[in-house]
Design a protein around this motif. Structure first.
Motif, PDB file in Angstrom:
ATOM      1  N   PHE A  23      -9.240   4.235   2.336  1.00 19.34           N
ATOM      2  CA  PHE A  23      -8.009   4.804   2.873  1.00 19.34           C
ATOM      3  C   PHE A  23      -7.997   4.596   4.385  1.00 19.34           C
ATOM      4  O   PHE A  23      -9.054   4.605   5.040  1.00 19.34           O
ATOM      5  N   ARG A  24      -6.831   4.397   4.903  1.00 21.85           N
ATOM      6  CA  ARG A  24      -6.646   4.347   6.348  1.00 21.85           C
ATOM      7  C   ARG A  24      -6.035   5.674   6.771  1.00 21.85           C
ATOM      8  O   ARG A  24      -4.932   6.036   6.327  1.00 21.85           O
ATOM      9  N   LEU A  25      -6.778   6.445   7.596  1.00 22.87           N
ATOM     10  CA  LEU A  25      -6.318   7.748   8.046  1.00 22.87           C
ATOM     11  C   LEU A  25      -5.995   7.661   9.531  1.00 22.87           C
ATOM     12  O   LEU A  25      -6.827   7.196  10.325  1.00 22.87           O
ATOM     13  N   ALA A  26      -4.809   8.111   9.892  1.00 21.95           N
ATOM     14  CA  ALA A  26      -4.382   8.015  11.280  1.00 21.95           C
ATOM     15  C   ALA A  26      -3.759   9.324  11.731  1.00 21.95           C
ATOM     16  O   ALA A  26      -3.014   9.966  10.984  1.00 21.95           O
TER      17      ALA A  26
ATOM     18  N   ALA B   5       0.831  -1.199   0.000  1.00 20.47           N
ATOM     19  CA  ALA B   5       0.000   0.000   0.000  1.00 20.47           C
ATOM     20  C   ALA B   5       0.869   1.253   0.000  1.00 20.47           C
ATOM     21  O   ALA B   5       1.942   1.290   0.586  1.00 20.47           O
ATOM     22  N   PHE B   6       0.353   2.272  -0.668  1.00 22.55           N
ATOM     23  CA  PHE B   6       1.042   3.569  -0.724  1.00 22.55           C
ATOM     24  C   PHE B   6       0.638   4.399   0.497  1.00 22.55           C
ATOM     25  O   PHE B   6      -0.536   4.482   0.851  1.00 22.55           O
TER      26      PHE B   6
ATOM     27  N   ASP C 234      -1.610  10.647   8.649  1.00 22.57           N
ATOM     28  CA  ASP C 234      -0.954   9.630   7.825  1.00 22.57           C
ATOM     29  C   ASP C 234      -2.030   8.878   7.063  1.00 22.57           C
ATOM     30  O   ASP C 234      -2.953   8.309   7.669  1.00 22.57           O
ATOM     31  N   ALA C 235      -1.936   8.897   5.741  1.00 22.34           N
ATOM     32  CA  ALA C 235      -2.942   8.260   4.886  1.00 22.34           C
ATOM     33  C   ALA C 235      -2.331   7.069   4.161  1.00 22.34           C
ATOM     34  O   ALA C 235      -1.272   7.191   3.533  1.00 22.34           O
ATOM     35  N   THR C 236      -2.998   5.936   4.267  1.00 20.71           N
ATOM     36  CA  THR C 236      -2.580   4.732   3.545  1.00 20.71           C
ATOM     37  C   THR C 236      -3.676   4.378   2.554  1.00 20.71           C
ATOM     38  O   THR C 236      -4.859   4.298   2.923  1.00 20.71           O
ATOM     39  N   TYR C 237      -3.284   4.179   1.295  1.00 22.51           N
ATOM     40  CA  TYR C 237      -4.238   3.926   0.220  1.00 22.51           C
ATOM     41  C   TYR C 237      -4.471   2.421   0.078  1.00 22.51           C
ATOM     42  O   TYR C 237      -3.509   1.640  -0.035  1.00 22.51           O
TER      43      TYR C 237
END
Length: 654
Positions: free
Chosen positions: A514-517, A489-490, A506-509
């Motif tokens: 998306f995972r936003l932390a 994942a980017f 921090d965003a993971t695609y």
């Protein structure tokens, strides 16, 4: 009735007059300065005539240009609106000499009420109760100071030709009087061309209650009840309501009779407002009479169901008053909030710029918006920074308050600072909700109205991050496969500042999600971005907001609250302290009135450094932090442009 009228004003009142005239089948002619060439009132009118450069003294205050425009376009009458030429005796006379009807009071009435000091003398003869004070012709500082000392502090200095809070100062003690007098006179000359002032005893904890009056050319006269305009800042009305809370029918009738006596004393014709100070013990005193329609007239319209501009037009055309006193009634409760382009956090400093986003509450029987601008219009430094008036009505004051709170939450402005957040806190504070009113309410409730900044919820930063991602992708909805991957994942980091609070998301695609932390808080997110509207989903919970992007910034509107966020570069490792130098920039074009400290002097954060005159008001610019004024880069009487550096400032290091 008239076939065509010219409107010698601008902004929301010009738009308001055009709407009424159109309903009555009257054609309208707008006038405009160079700054208003594409203004809303120009777009609404059937015809428009340029009358000069942006400065009001070269355009809207030039009576000869306005009369020439009326003659050239075949207008039969001129409506001055309020402000500018609405109470100008010479202009009223010039209209008559040109064969034009002035939609307002006769010359004699304007003359009688044009000077507050002369008006006081007339009211005294008519038996209207007056506040103790000095209204004489001797304007020497020594005489005025002596009169203030004799009256007893606090006193109020008021421009004799003034209005709208300009040229007015409350003075608490002898030692402050001369400085406040000089400031008041400067502002009076700038706004009205007349330095003459009067001095009055300042009634402690007063309410400001005014009576709407109308007279016709046949000798008939009525009042249309009262408005409470007690909530003020620098003597400028902020919130108005009708009827006045807590006023008995007997008290209302007594004030109405006094207002009619004041109007009859000058044989008044047209719309006028008699303003009173109401003391805590119920005693009231004549303050002034404004020989024009007031900004706050819509609350009277909402409770009576009448169109006061239509009444003005009919009376000016020679018709009798539409109703007699016994036929006039009111129902329910109305509130008006003035929406300004100004920054309450910076001493209500006016804000100028382009309205990148303007969304107003839905209008109907309960909500009305009188606006002089539309989205993409510009708030200029040349005129009053009012954006709109928000008016609500309901059966009771409690219900009207609830409706006002909701309507303010639906009012969205981006591109300039606004007072909407401040107004929302104001109508929600206990003192206003319980009608514990007086003209010092804002000062009394400052702790509630100017609370310290609280950190925004994580959701605000998550929405900002998601909007940025979707905007970059051009995403139209969940289900798109726009994520970019290389051996997994980017991920990326996005940093934002909201007020004094910074947060990195921090965003993971993961393809369409998306995972936003941020810190210990993380959510799974997806969403749609359509124009400025974002529909987001965080861990299965749906959230709707409006996000207006700007240059390295965005405005986010969520649940009735507005958040301004700056986009930060997370790789920027510049130290915060730097060289320890700062400065003070001019927030708008204006003239330097006075420098208040000496070069080299140490000052605390918020200490006044200089006075800038802009939009015909004096604004004190303050120290951005605790430190020292190394040098002034301007001098008294300098004209400065927006963004000009005014002060070289050295921050105090800890």
């Amino acid at each position: 009735m008239f076939e065509k009228i010219l409107i010698a004003n601008r902004g929301e009142i010009a738009c308001r007059i055009i709407r009424t005239a159109r309903r009555l089948g009257i054609k309208t002619v707008a006038v405009f300065s160079d700054a208003d060439a594409n203004a809303r009132h120009v777009r609404l009118a059937e015809e428009a005539v340029r009358i000069g450069p942006a400065a009001a003294r070269e355009s809207y205050l030039c009576g000869d240009k306005i009369i020439a425009a009326a003659q050239r376009t075949g207008a039969q009458a001129i409506h001055p609106g309020y402000g500018f030429l609405s109470e100008n005796e010479a202009f009223c006379r010039a209209c008559a000499e040109a064969g034009l009807v002035f939609i307002g009071p006769p010359v004699e009435a304007i003359r009688a009420m044009g000077s507050k000091s002369e008006a006081k003398k007339l009211m005294e003869k008519a038996g209207v109760p007056l506040t103790p004070g000095y209204h004489g012709d001797d304007q020497s500082p020594e005489r005025l100071l002596g009169e203030a000392d004799a009256i007893g502090y606090p006193v109020l200095i008021k421009a004799a030709a003034g209005g709208g809070g300009k040229g007015m100062r409350r003075v608490e003690r002898h030692d402050d009087f001369l400085a406040e007098l000089a400031s008041c006179q400067r502002e009076a000359v700038s706004s009205f061309g007349d330095a003459h002032v009067l001095i009055e005893r300042y009634v402690v904890r007063p309410r400001h209650v005014e009576i709407q009056v109308f007279g016709d050319k046949h000798g008939n006269m009525v009042h249309l009840f009262e408005r409470d305009c007690s909530v003020q800042r620098r003597h400028q009305k902020v919130l108005e309501e009708a009827p006045a809370p807590g006023l008995t029918d007997e008290h209302r009738a007594e004030m109405g009779r006094a207002a009619l006596e004041a109007a009859r004393a000058i044989k008044y014709v047209g719309a006028g407002t008699v303003e009173f100070i109401l003391a805590p013990d119920g005693v009231f005193y004549f303050m002034e009479m404004n020989a024009r329609l007031q900004v706050e007239h819509p609350v009277t319209e909402m409770i009576t169901g009448l169109d006061l501009v239509e009444w003005q037009l009919r009376i000016a055309a020679g018709e009798p008053l539409p109703l007699e006193q016994e036929q006039l009634t009111f129902r329910g409760h109305a509130l008006e909030a003035r929406i300004y382009a100004e920054d309450p956090a910076k001493g209500f400093l006016p804000s100028i710029g382009k309205l990148r986003h303007l969304s107003t509450p839905a209008e109907g029987a309960h909500v009305r918006v009188d606006a002089g601008v539309e989205q993409s219009d510009v708030i200029s430094p040349h005129y009053d920074p009012m954006i709109a008036k928000l008016i609500v009505w309901d059966e009771t004051r409690e219900k009207a308050l609830s409706r006002m709170r909701r309507a303010l939450g639906d009012f969205q402005i981006s591109g300039v600072a606004s007072n909407i957040g401040f107004l929302s806190r104001l109508v929600a504070c206990d003192a206003f909700a319980q009608a514990n009113l007086d003209t010092a309410l804002i000062e009394r409730e400052s702790a509630a109205l100017f609370p310290p900044d609280a950190p925004p919820a994580d959701e605000v930063f998550f929405l900002a991050a998601l909007a940025q991602i979707l905007g970059e992708q051009g995403a139209s909805g969940c289900g798109r496969q726009d994520g970019w991957r290389l051996n997994g994942a980017f991920s990326r980091a996005m940093a934002f500042r909201c007020g004094e609070f910074e947060r990195t998301v921090d965003a993971t695609y993961f393809g369409d999600t998306f995972r936003l932390a941020s810190g210990k808080h993380a959510v799974n997110a997806c969403g749609r971005l359509r124009g400025d509207a974002i529909a987001a989903e965080f861990d299965g919970r749906r959230v709707r907001a409006v996000v207006v992007p700007g240059h390295n910034a965005l405005d986010l509107f969520l649940d009735g609250a507005a958040h301004k966020l700056q986009k930060l570069d997370p790789l920027d490792v510049a130290t915060e302290g730097g060289a320890g130098h700062g400065g003070l920039l001019a927030p708008m074009p204006g003239r330097i009135i006075a420098l208040l400290v000496e070069p080299g002097e140490r000052v605390e954060k918020g200490a006044p450094l200089l006075v800038l005159e802009a939009m015909k008001m004096e604004h004190k610019l303050t120290a951005p932090a605790t430190g020292a004024v190394k040098a002034f880069l301007c001098a008294a009487d300098d004209q400065v442009s927006e963004g000009a550096e005014l002060v070289e400032f050295e921050l105090e290091t800890v």
